[in-house]
Every structure is written in C-alpha cells, then in structure tokens.
Design a protein around this motif. Sequence first.
Motif, short mmCIF file in Angstrom:
data_model
loop_
_atom_site.label_atom_id
_atom_site.label_comp_id
_atom_site.label_asym_id
_atom_site.label_seq_id
_atom_site.Cartn_x
_atom_site.Cartn_y
_atom_site.Cartn_z
N ILE A 146 65.02 -109.81 52.46
CA ILE A 146 66.37 -109.28 52.36
C ILE A 146 66.31 -108.10 51.38
O ILE A 146 65.95 -108.27 50.22
CB ILE A 146 67.37 -110.34 51.85
CG1 ILE A 146 67.38 -111.53 52.80
CG2 ILE A 146 68.77 -109.73 51.72
CD1 ILE A 146 66.49 -112.68 52.40
N ILE A 147 66.65 -106.93 51.89
CA ILE A 147 66.49 -105.72 51.11
C ILE A 147 67.84 -105.02 50.93
O ILE A 147 68.54 -104.78 51.91
CB ILE A 147 65.48 -104.77 51.79
CG1 ILE A 147 64.09 -105.42 51.79
CG2 ILE A 147 65.44 -103.41 51.09
CD1 ILE A 147 63.13 -104.83 52.76
N SER A 148 68.19 -104.75 49.69
CA SER A 148 69.46 -104.08 49.40
C SER A 148 69.21 -102.69 48.83
O SER A 148 68.43 -102.52 47.90
CB SER A 148 70.25 -104.94 48.40
OG SER A 148 71.31 -104.21 47.85
N MET A 149 69.84 -101.69 49.46
CA MET A 149 69.64 -100.30 49.03
C MET A 149 71.00 -99.62 48.84
O MET A 149 71.99 -100.04 49.43
CB MET A 149 68.86 -99.53 50.11
CG MET A 149 67.47 -100.09 50.37
SD MET A 149 66.64 -99.24 51.74
CE MET A 149 67.55 -99.89 53.15
N PRO A 150 71.04 -98.55 48.04
CA PRO A 150 72.33 -97.83 47.91
C PRO A 150 72.70 -97.14 49.22
O PRO A 150 71.86 -96.91 50.08
CB PRO A 150 72.04 -96.80 46.81
CG PRO A 150 70.56 -96.67 46.75
CD PRO A 150 70.00 -97.98 47.19
N GLY A 151 73.98 -96.79 49.35
CA GLY A 151 74.48 -96.20 50.59
C GLY A 151 74.35 -94.69 50.69
O GLY A 151 74.54 -94.12 51.76
N VAL A 152 74.03 -94.02 49.58
CA VAL A 152 73.86 -92.57 49.62
C VAL A 152 72.63 -92.27 50.49
O VAL A 152 71.53 -92.71 50.18
CB VAL A 152 73.63 -91.99 48.20
CG1 VAL A 152 73.46 -90.49 48.25
CG2 VAL A 152 74.78 -92.38 47.29
N PRO A 153 72.83 -91.53 51.61
CA PRO A 153 71.76 -91.40 52.59
C PRO A 153 70.40 -90.98 52.03
O PRO A 153 69.38 -91.61 52.32
CB PRO A 153 72.31 -90.38 53.59
CG PRO A 153 73.79 -90.63 53.56
CD PRO A 153 74.08 -90.91 52.11
#
Lengths: 414, 414
Positions: A146-153
Amino acid sequence: MIAEIITIGDEILVGQTVDTNSAWIANQLRLIGVPVRQITSIADTKEAIVNALNTALQHADIVLMTGGLGPTKDDITKRVLVEYFDDELVFHEEISAEIEAYFNSIGRPFLEVNRQQAMLPKKSQVVRNDLGTASGMWFKKDGKDIISMPGVPYEMKGLLAKILPEFKEHHNLGEFYHRTVLFQGVPESVLADEISDLENEIRGKGINMSYLPSTGQVKIRLTSTLDKKETIATYIEQIVERFPGAFFGYEEDKLESVIGNLLADMGATLGTVESCTGGALAQRIVSVPGSSAYYKGSIVSYAYELKESLVGVANDDLWNYGAVSKEVIEQMARGGIEKLNVDYCIATSGIAGPEGGTEMKPVGTVWIAIGTKHKIYSKKFQFRQNRERNIESTVVYGLNYLRRVLVGFEDRGE
Amino acid sequence: MIAEIITIGDEILVGQTVDTNSAWIANQLRLIGVPVRQITSIADTKEAIVNALNTALQHADIVLMTGGLGPTKDDITKRVLVEYFDDELVFHEEISAEIEAYFNSIGRPFLEVNRQQAMLPKKSQVVRNDLGTASGMWFKKDGKDIISMPGVPYEMKGLLAKILPEFKEHHNLGEFYHRTVLFQGVPESVLADEISDLENEIRGKGINMSYLPSTGQVKIRLTSTLDKKETIATYIEQIVERFPGAFFGYEEDKLESVIGNLLADMGATLGTVESCTGGALAQRIVSVPGSSAYYKGSIVSYAYELKESLVGVANDDLWNYGAVSKEVIEQMARGGIEKLNVDYCIATSGIAGPEGGTEMKPVGTVWIAIGTKHKIYSKKFQFRQNRERNIESTVVYGLNYLRRVLVGFEDRGE
C-alpha cells in the motif's frame, strides 16, 4: 498481480481538478505488466479512505494512493493510515532538516506545520520526495503493498519513479510487451469489421486487442507477455497489410510529426493557406518542436478579400463558384506554393458552422487541396458535427491527405 | 441527493485516456447542488459494471455512467444494463433512420453494427444523441436514477445538457445561485491578498467563494442559495471595482468573445500577424461563431523570409535586432494593418522553446504589439514554462492586450 488506484481529494469530486495522476500511474504500471482493476476518487474523510482501502485490498495486491498529504487541516491521509495500520508517527530528523533547507532556499519561514511533515509512520518505508515536502509512505501488509503519495503531479511522478523499479524487482515481475499501430481515415467500425477474423485468431492466442479511436483516427493495441512478441509483430503486419493507405505509424506517433519527418528527409518545405481551419492547421504543424526547419508559415485568408489580395484567387471564381469549391481551393493551393515559396502546400476551405450552410453546401462541407510544384490534388469532404469538430476533422484529414501525397498513395490510388 | 460517477473503459485503466468526463459531470452536478460522493473507473467487463453499480446504488441517488456504448465487441455496457435491469432491447425505427442518414451524409456504409445502436432497452428513457450514434439511456429504479452515456466527451456533454434540466425539475431540487467573475493578467495570489477582507465578509454571510485559476486568468465564483442573489451581486461589484483593468467578463465569457463583441459594436475589423503563436491566435479568434464579421485573417510568418515578403518587415532590422524585438514586432503590427487592410492587428513574436533561447533572450521571451490605424502599442513579456504553455500564454496575453487597447485602459494607464 493486480493494482488499484485511489485518489483522495475534494477538488476532484467537485470537478475543479481533472485527475491526471491515475492515467500516469496506470500507464507506468502497464509497462511493468501490472493491470489496474479500478480507479477510485474519494473525499478527504476518514470513512471514505478506510472504505476505499478495505474494498481495494479485497481485490488488489498493490494499492497506490495519491493526495491528502499536504500540511493543511483537510489533508488527513497520513493520520488515517497510521490508525488503519495500527501504527504511530516517528520524527525523521534528516527529513525535517531537508524540508527546512528547502524552505530557506525559497525564502519562506519553516513553520510547525511543515515540521510535522517529518513525522512519519513507523511501520512504513519512507520514500523521500525530492520535489516537495510530503514524503511517500510504503506499507506492506499480508503480502500486499500500500503506497501513499502526494497529489501534486510532478511530485507523485518523482516518487513513482523511485518506487516502481524496487517494486518490480521485489516481486520478480515478468516482462510484458505491447505494440500499438495507428490508422487515419478509416472508421473504427469498418476496420473492426474487416479484421474480425484476425481479431478472433489474435484473442485465441491469448493476446489482448483493444481499439482506441479519436478524430478520424484509430489505434489498435496488442498486448501480451514478452514471449508473444514475435506473434504480435506478425499480426501487426497482417493488420497493416489490410489498410496500407490508412496506416501511418506506431505507438505515440502523430500525423504532424510523421509529416515533419517525411518533409525533413526530403529536404522539402511546407506552407498552408487556410480558410475554415483559421490557423488551426498551422498551429498543429508548429506544435512539433523543430518544425521551423520545414514549415514556413500560413496565410489565414478568412475573408474573401484576402483570398484575392494575399493568395491571388481570381475574383470571378470566388463569386461564381464560392470560396468552398474545387476552383477556389486549387487556386489557394497554387497561390500558397507561389506566395509562401514552398514545395508543398495544404489549403482548406469549408463551412465549419454553425451558420453559413446551404442546401448544396451544408455545414461540414470542406474542400482540401494539396499543392506541389507540378500538380494540385483536391478532394471534397463531408463532415458533420459542430464547428469545433469540423475544424479538427479538416486539420486531421488535411494532414493525412498531405501524407498520402508525400508517400505516393494518392498517385497510386491505394 | 448524492451522486456517484462510473466511467467504463479499459482505455482509462491502462492509462491511455485521462478521464476528463468525470470532472465535467461533477462540475455540472455542483451547479445544481448535487454533491459527488465517489468517482469509479472500471473495466469493460460485466462483473466490474455490475459490482460498481451495486456499490454506487448503496450510497447514491443518481448514478451517471459513461463509456462502453460503441459498436465494437469490447463495448458491453448496454448488454450488461439490459441484464441488470431485467430488460430487453427494442428496435427504435426513427433512431435507426437517423443513424443511417448520418452515415449516408458522410458517405460511409451503414453496417449491421451501426443498426444495432438503435436497439435500446425497453424500460429506459432514451435520450437522443445529436452528435453521435450511441443514445443515452436513463433508467429509474426504486426512486433512483441511473444514466448511461457514451464516453466521447462532446457527445456526453450534449446528452448531459439535455438530461440535467429534466433531472433537476423532476426532483424539484432547490435553487442554487452562483456568479462567476473573470480577471485576466493579475496573479491569483495578488488578487486573493487584496480582497482578503472582502473574502472574510463574504464567507461570514454564508456565501462560498472559490478561486479557479487557468493560464493568466483567475475566476472567482460565489455560490449560495437563491435568496442571497442580491448580496452576491453587491460583492461581485466590489471585487470588480478593485481590479477594473483586469476584469473582463462573467460566467463563461471568453476573452475572444469579449473582443469580438467590442469589435462588432465598433464596426471595426481585426487581423493578426503571428510568429511564435503559429496560428494559435487566429484559431482562438476564429473559434467564436460569427467571427468572420470582424476577423479578416492572419499572416503566420513563421520564417524570416515571409516576415519580409508578406508582412514587409525590413531585412536590416530582422538581422540587426532579431525577430524577437521591439523594432520587428512593431513593423509586424504595422504591416498587418496594411496588408490585411484592418483597423486593428495583434502581432506576436517570441521564443516558444524548447530550442532557440539565448542569454539575452531566454525561452519564454515574447514581444506582442497591437497595431491601430494611428498608433502602435508594444510590450515585452517574459513567460517561462514549456513550448505549449508559452504559446498559450502569448495568445491569452495578446487578446487581453487588444482588449485593454479597445476599452482605453492602455491609453489611460489603468
């Protein structure tokens, strides 16, 4: 190995932001052979995040999440994940120092909310974000990722470029292969009909086949495991053989680049004389970096007056036949060759709409001509649709017409 | 009243297509006060569609679906919906006739697969697609609305414009009111800073305020219930008063239409002479229906040679100052006034990139001039970004520059 993507953020649900991240992630996953089962966009609420994660983990081996990692109050992804994985936040000294250095470099104060971004879940593998302040978090649980990343492209893209190679190696993923072939000017339904025998054969061999239509264009993509590479190549060849005149390239090729390459190879120059496309044709040609090597320019003779004064169309013919006629379009192409001093010229004249249609020349009637030093080709097209689509169609068919002249298909009648 | 959106299509899951439909739909729903709870993108499989529909109907009162309605084998949405609603397909004679007429009009064969598109579910309300061959289908079940539309964006938009007013009336939705005001050429952060006092007041009155930035442009939207209409009007007026020179319109107004109206009212004509925008400026002006009343055309003098031969720029100045200079841009604007025989002319010349930048004139350096019969205005802009963004910025700032000249702001220095 199956993936799901979850994008978190109210700005997507209210229609303020188009979610471009998911297409990027899906495309990157496809290149390592991991299909995406579902993409889900949800609100910044604990309930929505927990729900989406539970549902995704029922089906997927890897869940990629974006969004909700900013320093403001409504960004709650990190808090929710800590609770979800029964984890706790720990302070990362070196990450805090990096964020502080970043703020110093752009002359902004380093606030407590920014320092909080160095508090990260203990059980997660922290992936450093070189382009921003929110780190990626990589959780592993019950054999799932499960990988969480910021939404800024661009921040997400930077993190993904670090994560996927490691992911691929860790899971020892097999190599996938795909090939896309591009056709212009043959309708999807005709194409599908004439290769339905091949399609059945292809699918029977465990190769996936998909159609991706856009204006006047159809892409066919064959996808399978790497060991089917040769088989895919053979079928691509057979499909191309059935539509030699419509085939124009592979993968991300664009008509304007294909034409640009043809012209550059010939050392030839191009100009355009536009009426109904009103500059859209020029714009498409100029969108190719380096196009100034072969493209000289355009006369957008929107008014009758300029068709005469700048292009040299005969006043009599304009009034006798109208601007949308074989007589006028051929003079426009010939005028372009002379006035622009080029080897090839695309000329367009048509009734884009919504006004201006007549019984004999309804909206969507378009003449296109290709001028060369020795010969003028011209053809009438009947589009329909609205103004914007008629202009787009004229651009695309005009470019394709030139391509067919350049490669000799028009002369050979293929 | 809660909505969910389901987009169906492998092209989204493989990252080939960015889902722009959902943002459009979400935005339209927001305007009638219906929030979107979730957006789900799924594959063209029966299992995925049934699953997504079941899940969405647990939470939502209205489910809007796009995609999977084409004539090819992988488009299965219609078949699945028929089964889901325990329905059957019936043949719609008049729709078949319309599709056949469409194919005739564009000179393509009407195939059995096309005829199949007139087979539609008996229980659904059929919504005619005026821009394509796949009809919209509107199912009503247990007080909920399930609407299926094709995935082609302009077809979907056409259908949605027919569906939502009826939906709103049918469900007797409360009246929301919103007003959008448009500014050009003032950065969002400056604008936000200078009206922060007003913003607090506005929010205090229960009016929602949102910023919607795009290239060089900022939209401010105030939203509330219908009874706040007058209050919203008063605040809009106050915001406009703070930025009179940057304000250019309301709602869906576009710079190119605003300019078109100004020119039409004055009975004046416009032409353009383009270098770095390469036809993009002409295209934007021509995108306005009826623009032929004031717009005569463009010389896209991409090559030096055409700047001389077609526009009349002095050879010496081109070589001494370069094409991206005050001297040359002013000659381009003056040449445009003469050669195009117009009252106003916008001229553009710049370094769009990625190549061509120098230390003195880096990528993003752009000169824009506005020519009139008696005076030439010119200004240097420094954009950054990439080629596409530089061209877009030049178009937008060029249009705004003309607007400011037309309304007298440039002369008065406001």
